[in-house]
Structures are given as C-alpha cells and as structure tokens.
Write a protein that holds these residues in place. Structure first.
Motif, PDB file in Angstrom:
ATOM      1  N   ILE A  30       0.874  -1.173   0.000  1.00  0.00           N
ATOM      2  CA  ILE A  30       0.000   0.000   0.000  1.00  0.00           C
ATOM      3  C   ILE A  30       0.913   1.225   0.000  1.00  0.00           C
ATOM      4  CG2 ILE A  30      -1.707   1.314   1.323  1.00  0.00           C
ATOM      5  CD1 ILE A  30      -3.012  -1.136   0.422  1.00  0.00           C
ATOM      6  N   ALA A  38      -7.121   4.754  -1.748  1.00  0.00           N
ATOM      7  CA  ALA A  38      -5.968   3.893  -1.471  1.00  0.00           C
ATOM      8  C   ALA A  38      -5.268   3.578  -2.782  1.00  0.00           C
ATOM      9  CB  ALA A  38      -6.405   2.604  -0.789  1.00  0.00           C
ATOM     10  N   THR A  39      -3.959   3.392  -2.687  1.00  0.00           N
ATOM     11  CA  THR A  39      -3.170   2.960  -3.838  1.00  0.00           C
ATOM     12  C   THR A  39      -2.379   1.736  -3.437  1.00  0.00           C
ATOM     13  OG1 THR A  39      -2.988   5.231  -4.648  1.00  0.00           O
ATOM     14  CG2 THR A  39      -1.401   3.636  -5.509  1.00  0.00           C
ATOM     15  N   LEU A  40      -2.469   0.709  -4.268  1.00  0.00           N
ATOM     16  CA  LEU A  40      -1.761  -0.552  -4.063  1.00  0.00           C
ATOM     17  C   LEU A  40      -0.823  -0.747  -5.245  1.00  0.00           C
ATOM     18  CD1 LEU A  40      -3.125  -3.808  -2.717  1.00  0.00           C
ATOM     19  CD2 LEU A  40      -2.178  -3.878  -5.002  1.00  0.00           C
ATOM     20  N   GLU A  41       0.378  -1.253  -4.990  1.00  0.00           N
ATOM     21  CA  GLU A  41       1.338  -1.490  -6.071  1.00  0.00           C
ATOM     22  C   GLU A  41       1.897  -2.905  -6.003  1.00  0.00           C
ATOM     23  OE1 GLU A  41       4.350   1.537  -6.074  1.00  0.00           O
ATOM     24  OE2 GLU A  41       2.917   3.095  -6.631  1.00  0.00           O
ATOM     25  N   ALA A  67      -7.449  -2.872  -3.776  1.00  0.00           N
ATOM     26  CA  ALA A  67      -7.450  -1.410  -3.737  1.00  0.00           C
ATOM     27  C   ALA A  67      -8.854  -0.869  -3.471  1.00  0.00           C
ATOM     28  CB  ALA A  67      -6.879  -0.837  -5.035  1.00  0.00           C
ATOM     29  N   ARG A  99       0.025  -0.265 -10.687  1.00  0.00           N
ATOM     30  CA  ARG A  99      -0.484   0.655  -9.662  1.00  0.00           C
ATOM     31  C   ARG A  99      -2.005   0.641  -9.750  1.00  0.00           C
ATOM     32  NH1 ARG A  99       2.557   5.808 -10.246  1.00  0.00           N
ATOM     33  NH2 ARG A  99       4.027   4.667  -8.944  1.00  0.00           N
ATOM     34  N   ARG A 101      -5.089   2.496  -8.242  1.00  0.00           N
ATOM     35  CA  ARG A 101      -5.446   3.721  -7.516  1.00  0.00           C
ATOM     36  C   ARG A 101      -6.969   3.779  -7.397  1.00  0.00           C
ATOM     37  NH1 ARG A 101      -2.997   7.849 -10.649  1.00  0.00           N
ATOM     38  NH2 ARG A 101      -1.063   7.313  -9.614  1.00  0.00           N
ATOM     39  N   CYS A 116     -11.639   2.169  -9.407  1.00  0.00           N
ATOM     40  CA  CYS A 116     -10.200   1.927  -9.381  1.00  0.00           C
ATOM     41  C   CYS A 116      -9.640   2.018 -10.795  1.00  0.00           C
ATOM     42  CB  CYS A 116      -9.911   0.534  -8.807  1.00  0.00           C
ATOM     43  SG  CYS A 116      -8.157   0.129  -8.717  1.00  0.00           S
TER      44      CYS A 116
END
Length: 142
Positions: A30, A38-41, A67, A99, A101, A116
């Motif tokens: 995160i 939230a952003t998850l990569e 996300a 990514r 987002r 997202c």
C-alpha cells in the motif's frame, strides 16, 4: 480487514495487507491510504506474466479488488468486505509496476461504491491506463 480503530492509517493498512498470505506472495504494498482512497502497487516480475508477456489479468483483478476494499475501508472503517466488482481491460499491462489507484465514489453508513484505475508504470515513471474497475464494498457485521 481488522476491527475498526479511530486512527487506521497507512502503516496499519500495510500491516493488514501483510497479513494476507496471497498479498505477500505477490509482493503487494500500500503506497497511499486515507481520505476515502488507497493505492496498491505490485512489481510486475516475470512470474506474474501470461504467455504473451503481459501482466496476467488475474493480477490486475487482485489489485483492483484489494485497492477497492482498502479505499472503502478508509471511508467506512477497516472492517469491510468486497460485495462484488467488475473490471474492464483497456490495453495489455506492460511495465515494471502495476499501480491500482482507488477512490470512493459514494459512501453510506454500511456500503461504498468505489472506482479503481489500474495503471502500469514504466522504468521512467510514466503511467499508462490498462484497466478500470468499479465495485461495492460492505461494512462487515458480526
């Protein structure tokens, strides 16, 4: 996710993510959390590709699902579950990082609708949209 706390922050969100064995397997992280987003990569290593060299659609779906749920958790509190989501693939996912987002479109007391954008990031930091997802996330009860 975990029981609600008044100060659920980026560090706590990462701990929740780290508690998910599949997320650890993928190496997800995160990178942003709060303000109903939230952003998850995920780094797009070779093991996450399909036969044509693109990131596998399942990896994109995983990133969208998590996300969406984390963004809703920023709005509803951390005890949330995905009720459902849809994903539209725009172009093949090619890059070094995926990514996801997510941001809350609407939140009530017990559910949130979340959008997202899934982007690939190349070696120079440029983002390219590869998919869009939308879902409904519910506050967990009991």
């Amino acid at each position: 996710m975990t029981a609600p706390t008044p100060d659920f922050d980026l560090g706590q969100a990462q701990k929740v993510l780290d508690a998910q064995p599949f997320s650890r397997l993928l190496g997800a992280r995160i990178t942003a959390f709060g303000d109903s987003g939230a952003t998850l990569e995920v780094d797009l290593r070779e093991e996450l590709h399909q036969q044509n060299g693109f990131a596998h659609g399942g990896v994109l779906s995983y990133a969208a699902d998590n996300a969406l749920t984390f963004a809703a958790g920023a709005a509803l509190g951390p005890a949330v579950l995905t009720a459902g989501f849809s994903i539209q693939y725009v172009r093949p996912a090619v890059g070094v990082t995926l990514r996801a987002r997510a941001s809350v479109v609407h939140a009530g007391r017990r559910q949130a609708v979340v959008r997202c954008d899934l982007l690939t990031v190349d070696g120079e930091g440029a983002e390219t949209l590869c998919a869009v997802a939308q879902g409904t996330v519910l506050a967990a009860t009991g």
